[in-house]
Design an enzyme around this catalytic site. Structure first.
Site, PDB file in Angstrom:
ATOM      1  N   ASP A 167     -11.979 -11.810  -9.150  1.00 40.60           N
ATOM      2  CA  ASP A 167     -12.262 -10.357  -9.709  1.00 40.60           C
ATOM      3  C   ASP A 167     -10.280  -9.702  -9.990  1.00 40.60           C
ATOM      4  OD1 ASP A 167     -12.312  -7.549  -9.395  1.00 40.60           O
ATOM      5  OD2 ASP A 167     -11.651  -7.528  -7.146  1.00 40.60           O
ATOM      6  N   LEU A 211      -0.108   2.163   0.586  1.00 45.93           N
ATOM      7  CA  LEU A 211       0.253   1.722  -0.812  1.00 45.93           C
ATOM      8  C   LEU A 211       0.208   1.968  -1.427  1.00 45.93           C
ATOM      9  CD1 LEU A 211       2.383  -1.411   0.647  1.00 45.93           C
ATOM     10  CD2 LEU A 211       3.398   0.523  -0.233  1.00 45.93           C
ATOM     11  N   LYS A 269      -3.182  -5.328   4.917  1.00 45.95           N
ATOM     12  CA  LYS A 269      -4.127  -4.974   4.152  1.00 45.95           C
ATOM     13  C   LYS A 269      -5.417  -4.945   5.073  1.00 45.95           C
ATOM     14  CE  LYS A 269      -5.991  -5.833   0.439  1.00 45.95           C
ATOM     15  NZ  LYS A 269      -6.051  -6.481  -1.057  1.00 45.95           N
TER      16      LYS A 269
END
Length: 614
Positions: free
Chosen positions: A437, A320, A342
């Protein structure tokens, strides 16, 4: 007193009787557990949410504190007739301000102190434990029962818990010839009113407690601490301390491991006789059934095997994207629920610490935070499994040529949703979580374009490597607060700065450096002062915009990127402003924008060219 009794309870608010210019909250008129801080002439330091009208943000209140030879008092006035508010201290022991929201037909919490339930002294009474992460904060210790069930169920737990069986205190006749025993509770903040004695080991500390009939508990961390009364203010640890406490109970309250020893050995021996047959059958069926049973149904995290994830992602064939901390692949659970996997890079934590941090992240649930479904930790492999977001990340829709064009209404709701998610991380979690972040790449959109903040908790998962990874990632530097560069301590206000820089891009639908050679935040800050915001947008764009929302969003963005972090609002305040609950004053032009505009503008242009060529 409780939800069914308006009589005075254990908690009270008053001007400090010792003479300081502050308000205090106390338990039983004897223990002070929170104070406003001394009046500064315009505000109380520990009440930033109730800041005066001439500072940021512009609240609907004005304040006055009078202290002279004749009298001392504090008043606040509501300057907006449309605002209906109330202030109270309730059974929770927290002082709270609430605002009536007509559209929701409900009282909305505007201010609350102490923030954490367990910050209230004596909230759970004696012989109980306060747990800030639980649905119900208070629970009786093992061997104890609720003293006043009626009040407890009505929200007043201050009566605490009573012992089920009295201590034998050396008498062995009524306990079958056995001494009192101890029940261990780990990772706690120890109760008040302990007595320290000399002891060379945990065993000698235990014996010291047993030899004293009034001793109810002990703890040993190099120093022996004893408690000689009912335990008050025992809490789950919130600061990482790993203290354990040993609660003294009658022998009948705990299992007798000695008398059951041979019985257990007999069961184990018998079990070995059939274990061989069971193992063969089990493993022949388990491999087939394990994957088919991996459906996320009860909210608990799934522990995946790496081989299972290879199957569920078709050997990681559909990538992705590549994020700050690893690549993300699409997969599906056996019930066809889509998921995103992930593969983390740069994680050097041990398995035990990794599992502990992942478990913490897995307990966080909010509509504007991405949901963690499970994880894998095998050898050096570390993977996280999240819910899949069909509309991808926000940057594709703002900057991508193939993304769906988002209307102003959708963009504004996305901005408000992100603020709510961050406010939850900063202010509502048991331990404050700083994202560190925030950028469009880390905002994912579900099928109805509801925003979900992703990658929160990565600072803890990566540990020391986080800053190195963060500051070296392309596309991140333009969102970083000046604290990252100056080396100052990173607080929640760093997230606020990043949110502000991203909010400018949500407003314009472009990268901040891609505005005809100008840096968009600088343009906004200047045009706000001139009252000419509409000049920054074409007629077609401005026709789609709600000008009131545009004005609020631009002012919020400018306040977020102020040079001094103390001038920036909290995420909770941002939510209130975007929802129109409070007004916002005109922000000054941040000096830092001028510096940032010079560097980031060229950086983002080259970054765009690099991405276009990839």
């Amino acid at each position: 007193k409780n939800l069914g009794d308006p009589a005075p309870g254990m908690f009270s608010v008053e001007i400090d009787p010792d003479g300081s210019n502050q308000y205090i909250i106390s338990w039983n008129k004897s223990v002070v557990y929170w104070g406003t801080g001394n009046w500064t002439g315009s505000s109380f330091p520990n009440m930033p949410e109730l800041s005066p009208a001439n500072t940021y943000p512009n609240t609907p209140y004005t304040y006055k504190f009078v202290n002279n030879d004749k009298e001392t008092y504090f008043t606040y006035n509501v300057t907006d007739d449309r605002v209906l508010s109330r202030h109270a201290i309730g059974v929770s022991g927290q002082t709270q301000s609430l605002v009536w929201v007509e559209s929701a037909q409900a009282w909305v919490l505007y201010f609350s102190q102490p923030k954490a339930n367990c910050g209230v002294y004596g909230l759970c009474g004696v012989n109980s434990k306060c747990s800030g992460s639980a649905l119900s904060s208070c629970s009786c210790l093992k061997g104890f029962s609720i003293r006043d069930p009626n009040s407890w169920n009505l929200g007043d737990q201050t009566a605490g818990c009573r012992r089920n069986v009295m201590l034998q205190c050396g008498s062995k006749s009524s306990a079958g010839g056995q001494q009192d025993r101890f029940y261990t509770i780990g990772s706690v903040k120890l109760p008040d009113k302990s007595q320290s004695i000399e002891a060379t080991s945990i065993h000698s500390c235990k014996l010291a407690c047993l030899s004293n009939c009034s001793c109810t508990a002990y703890s040993y961390n190099g120093t022996c601490s004893l408690w000689h009364s009912e335990l008050m203010n025992l809490q789950d640890s919130t600061d990482g301390t790993m203290d354990s406490i040993y609660i003294r109970l009658a022998a009948s309250e705990l299992p007798n491991s000695r008398t059951k020893k041979w019985w257990i050995i007999g069961i184990i021996a018998g079990g070995f006789a059939t274990l061989g047959l069971v193992v063969i059958v089990f493993y022949s069926l388990h491999g087939r059934r394990r994957i088919s049973s991996m459906n996320h149904t009860d909210g608990s995290l799934i522990t995946f095997k790496y081989s299972d994830l290879q199957i569920l992602t078709k050997n990681f064939s559909e990538r992705l994207g590549v994020g700050s901390f690893g690549s993300v692949f699409k997969g599906a659970l056996p019930d066809t629920t889509a998921m995103a996997v992930k593969k983390l890079e740069g994680v050097r934590q041990g398995e035990k610490q990794f599992r502990a941090e992942v478990s913490t992240i897995g307990t966080i649930h909010h509509i504007n935070l991405i949901q963690l479904l499970g994880f894998c930790s095998e050898g050096a492999k570390r993977l996280l499994v999240y819910e899949y977001m069909p509309n991808g990340s926000l940057d594709h829709h703002l900057f991508g040529s193939t993304g769906v064009s988002l209307s102003w209404s959708t963009r504004y709701q996305i901005a408000a949703g992100i603020a709510k998610g961050l406010a939850y991380l900063h202010e509502k979690c048991r331990d404050c979580i700083i994202h560190c972040d925030i950028k469009p790449q880390n905002i994912l959109l579900d099928s109805s374009f509801t925003p979900k903040v992703a990658d929160f908790g990565m600072a803890k998962l990566l540990g020391r490597d986080f800053s190195r990874v963060l500051t070296s990632m392309r596309g991140t530097i333009g969102y970083l607060a000046p604290e990252w560069i100056s080396g100052e301590a990173i607080t929640t206000k760093a997230d606020v700065f990043s949110y502000g820089m991203m909010l400018f891009e949500i407003i314009s639908g472009k990268r901040n450096g891609m505005h005809g050679g100008s840096f968009f935040p600088v343009l906004v800050a200047r045009e706000l002062v001139e009252g000419e915001l509409h000049k920054l947008f074409g007629s077609e764009s401005s026709d789609d915009m709600n000008l009131g929302e545009l004005d609020r969003a631009c002012k919020v963005a400018c306040w977020c990127v102020q040079d001094s972090e103390s001038s920036r609002p909290t995420m909770g305040e941002i939510v209130q402003i975007l929802e129109g609950l409070v007004d916002v004053e005109m922000p000054p032009v941040p000096r830092y924008l001028q510096v940032l505009g010079q560097g980031v503008k060229s950086y983002e242009i080259s970054s765009e060219m690099n991405q276009a060529s990839n």
